[in-house]
Design a protein around this motif. Sequence first.
Motif, PDB file in Angstrom:
ATOM      1  N   ALA A 340       0.830  -1.209   0.000  1.00  0.00           N
ATOM      2  CA  ALA A 340       0.000   0.000   0.000  1.00  0.00           C
ATOM      3  C   ALA A 340       0.863   1.257   0.000  1.00  0.00           C
ATOM      4  O   ALA A 340       0.403   2.342  -0.377  1.00  0.00           O
ATOM      5  CB  ALA A 340      -0.930  -0.005   1.214  1.00  0.00           C
ATOM      6  N   LEU A 402      -2.377   6.244  -7.643  1.00  0.00           N
ATOM      7  CA  LEU A 402      -3.373   5.907  -6.628  1.00  0.00           C
ATOM      8  C   LEU A 402      -4.016   7.166  -6.065  1.00  0.00           C
ATOM      9  O   LEU A 402      -3.329   8.140  -5.749  1.00  0.00           O
ATOM     10  CB  LEU A 402      -2.719   5.137  -5.483  1.00  0.00           C
ATOM     11  CG  LEU A 402      -2.433   3.642  -5.681  1.00  0.00           C
ATOM     12  CD1 LEU A 402      -1.735   3.085  -4.459  1.00  0.00           C
ATOM     13  CD2 LEU A 402      -3.714   2.876  -5.949  1.00  0.00           C
ATOM     14  N   LYS A 403      -5.335   7.149  -5.928  1.00  0.00           N
ATOM     15  CA  LYS A 403      -6.077   8.247  -5.314  1.00  0.00           C
ATOM     16  C   LYS A 403      -7.049   7.647  -4.297  1.00  0.00           C
ATOM     17  O   LYS A 403      -8.047   7.027  -4.668  1.00  0.00           O
ATOM     18  CB  LYS A 403      -6.851   9.033  -6.371  1.00  0.00           C
ATOM     19  CG  LYS A 403      -5.980   9.702  -7.419  1.00  0.00           C
ATOM     20  CD  LYS A 403      -6.816  10.446  -8.446  1.00  0.00           C
ATOM     21  CE  LYS A 403      -5.940  11.097  -9.500  1.00  0.00           C
ATOM     22  NZ  LYS A 403      -6.741  11.811 -10.537  1.00  0.00           N
ATOM     23  N   ARG A 404      -6.731   7.824  -3.030  1.00  0.00           N
ATOM     24  CA  ARG A 404      -7.588   7.284  -1.982  1.00  0.00           C
ATOM     25  C   ARG A 404      -8.640   8.313  -1.597  1.00  0.00           C
ATOM     26  O   ARG A 404      -8.317   9.431  -1.199  1.00  0.00           O
ATOM     27  CB  ARG A 404      -6.756   6.888  -0.766  1.00  0.00           C
ATOM     28  CG  ARG A 404      -5.819   5.719  -1.028  1.00  0.00           C
ATOM     29  CD  ARG A 404      -5.040   5.325   0.232  1.00  0.00           C
ATOM     30  NE  ARG A 404      -4.232   4.130   0.009  1.00  0.00           N
ATOM     31  CZ  ARG A 404      -3.019   4.149  -0.492  1.00  0.00           C
ATOM     32  NH1 ARG A 404      -2.456   5.297  -0.847  1.00  0.00           N
ATOM     33  NH2 ARG A 404      -2.348   3.030  -0.674  1.00  0.00           N
ATOM     34  N   TYR A 409     -13.830   4.301  -1.720  1.00  0.00           N
ATOM     35  CA  TYR A 409     -12.976   3.415  -2.505  1.00  0.00           C
ATOM     36  C   TYR A 409     -11.661   4.088  -2.899  1.00  0.00           C
ATOM     37  O   TYR A 409     -11.502   5.315  -2.773  1.00  0.00           O
ATOM     38  CB  TYR A 409     -13.718   2.922  -3.754  1.00  0.00           C
ATOM     39  CG  TYR A 409     -14.386   4.010  -4.562  1.00  0.00           C
ATOM     40  CD1 TYR A 409     -13.663   4.795  -5.457  1.00  0.00           C
ATOM     41  CD2 TYR A 409     -15.757   4.253  -4.437  1.00  0.00           C
ATOM     42  CE1 TYR A 409     -14.266   5.782  -6.200  1.00  0.00           C
ATOM     43  CE2 TYR A 409     -16.375   5.244  -5.184  1.00  0.00           C
ATOM     44  CZ  TYR A 409     -15.630   6.006  -6.063  1.00  0.00           C
ATOM     45  OH  TYR A 409     -16.237   6.986  -6.801  1.00  0.00           O
ATOM     46  N   THR A 410     -10.743   3.284  -3.416  1.00  0.00           N
ATOM     47  CA  THR A 410      -9.455   3.767  -3.908  1.00  0.00           C
ATOM     48  C   THR A 410      -9.450   3.684  -5.433  1.00  0.00           C
ATOM     49  O   THR A 410      -9.815   2.662  -6.008  1.00  0.00           O
ATOM     50  CB  THR A 410      -8.301   2.923  -3.348  1.00  0.00           C
ATOM     51  OG1 THR A 410      -8.258   3.071  -1.932  1.00  0.00           O
ATOM     52  CG2 THR A 410      -6.965   3.376  -3.940  1.00  0.00           C
ATOM     53  N   SER A 514     -16.430   1.508   0.778  1.00  0.00           N
ATOM     54  CA  SER A 514     -15.155   1.594   1.481  1.00  0.00           C
ATOM     55  C   SER A 514     -14.359   0.303   1.310  1.00  0.00           C
ATOM     56  O   SER A 514     -14.887  -0.796   1.450  1.00  0.00           O
ATOM     57  CB  SER A 514     -15.407   1.862   2.963  1.00  0.00           C
ATOM     58  OG  SER A 514     -14.200   1.913   3.677  1.00  0.00           O
ATOM     59  N   TYR A 517     -11.629  -1.132  -4.838  1.00  0.00           N
ATOM     60  CA  TYR A 517     -10.639  -0.559  -5.746  1.00  0.00           C
ATOM     61  C   TYR A 517     -11.263  -0.375  -7.127  1.00  0.00           C
ATOM     62  O   TYR A 517     -11.971  -1.262  -7.617  1.00  0.00           O
ATOM     63  CB  TYR A 517      -9.407  -1.466  -5.856  1.00  0.00           C
ATOM     64  CG  TYR A 517      -8.603  -1.549  -4.590  1.00  0.00           C
ATOM     65  CD1 TYR A 517      -7.573  -0.649  -4.340  1.00  0.00           C
ATOM     66  CD2 TYR A 517      -8.884  -2.518  -3.631  1.00  0.00           C
ATOM     67  CE1 TYR A 517      -6.833  -0.719  -3.167  1.00  0.00           C
ATOM     68  CE2 TYR A 517      -8.145  -2.597  -2.449  1.00  0.00           C
ATOM     69  CZ  TYR A 517      -7.125  -1.691  -2.230  1.00  0.00           C
ATOM     70  OH  TYR A 517      -6.400  -1.748  -1.065  1.00  0.00           O
TER      71      TYR A 517
END
Length: 529
Positions: A340, A402-404, A409-410, A514, A517
């Motif tokens: 991660a 990656l954008k959390r 969600y990611t 939550s 992906y």
Amino acid sequence: MAVLFIIIALFALGNMLLEYKRDLMMMQQNSYRRERYMKWLSTSGDTTSIIRLCGMGAFLFSLVAFASELLGMVVIIAFDCFCGTRLLSARYKKPLVWTARAKRIFSVMCVLSALIIALVAIFYGDASLKRIAFLVAVCATGLYAASHVVIMAAVALLQPVEKHINKGYYDDAARILNGVQGLKVIGITGSYGKTSTKHYLNRILCEQFNVLMTPGSYNTTMGVIRTVREMMQPYTEIFICEMGAKNVGDIKEICDLVHPSIGIVTAVGEQHLESFKSIENVQRTKFELIDSLPSDGVAFVNNDFPFVANRGVDNVECHRYSIAQGNGGEYFVKSMVFSADGTDFTLSTPAGEYDFHTRLIGEFNISNLIPAIAVAIYLGMNIEKIKYAVSRIEQVEHRLSLKRIPGSYTIIDDAFNSNPDGSRMALDVLASMTGGKKFVITPGMIELGEKQYEYNKRLGEKIAGSVDEAIIVGQYNHDAIMDGLLAGNMEPTRIHAVATFTDAYTLLTKMAGSGDYVLLENDLPDTFK
């Protein structure tokens, strides 16, 4: 009545100009090349769209003998109100940029239109304002329907002017480059990966050198010229020059200007096949960079791609790199672990083995990082400086970043310039994620020529084995991806077809939660539906 006709005529002219602006935007997205613009016309159906046919219908109706001028004007204003509202409210992914060239083309379009309207008014009008206004409205409606012809005529008329202007820009850029003492130019090209490699190399070299890189996707000759003329400084030590191509000779043209001494070829793959026709032509074009290097130059090429590995290099010192040890690279990855927090990997080099940590994820990003590290080592940078820079490299936007979203969600954003190898690796990254459901949103891949259907079907098959839910956007590759999804035994209830990305995001908010992906795999410009 004359005043009413004048108002309607002004509305018609405004609608015509709005359509000219939209056509100019599409011409700009096709690099102002008439052959590419005509290719877009033939594939997009824009010349036969319902709205354009309605415009032609309004034009013809207003001319028929049994239609009075008043009735013709009613039809025209109804069409203009509907179409003008649509044009004013439209939002585009890449709107028109009012460059000097765009302004010249638009001005010539307006002049041509004014001449046509004036000639019609002279030959078919009379002294009354009402009659002249009617003819102006009719002509403006007809020119709206024929706007593609108008813009291609304007581009053709301006071709000698643009050639002269570009020659002046080219000579000025050459003068600036020649005036920078000790400048080292690093050229980067490849079917894909060149922009990411450029950013990674820039971040590493900035630890020790004064570096300029071509910004964004300024990878054409004119983009490079603009970078040099606007950003090059007398104290610049290294110029990192991204070199893009869609035709044989494009890379050589840039090399003849900037004269690189270091060249990187990131990939040779089946991309832009509509213009290149064959992968052999892609290979020949990408290696124009290596062939242009001076005898004391050095090349770094990616042996993970067969059409790089099988291309011999005997004009300069050549170093080959790869992700896998067995692909014949001097630089290769011995171990790689995703988490991660990014990626930890060990890189084997001729100088020894080094451990790195980076925030980047995905095999493809690490592949693009290897030549950046290799060039930094070649230029004599301290390995600890290189390690520090690698650990601080930020993910390049829309390239497997990656954008959390807090509490949700990611997003794995791989929306820029998808290709067969990149999409496969992106789906592998998605499949490796744990803890939630996996979604993909994609319109498929473009510019693959005769292999368009084949590769998008393969994409569908790969998606079927990698995700829980697939959202297919648009119609351009819909059938091919759907065939692949079904061939991969994906349940139809987990396949969702939508018209636009807005629809996809709306659907996603109802399905994803939550810990999930979402892979955004490619995005299509406005030239595709």
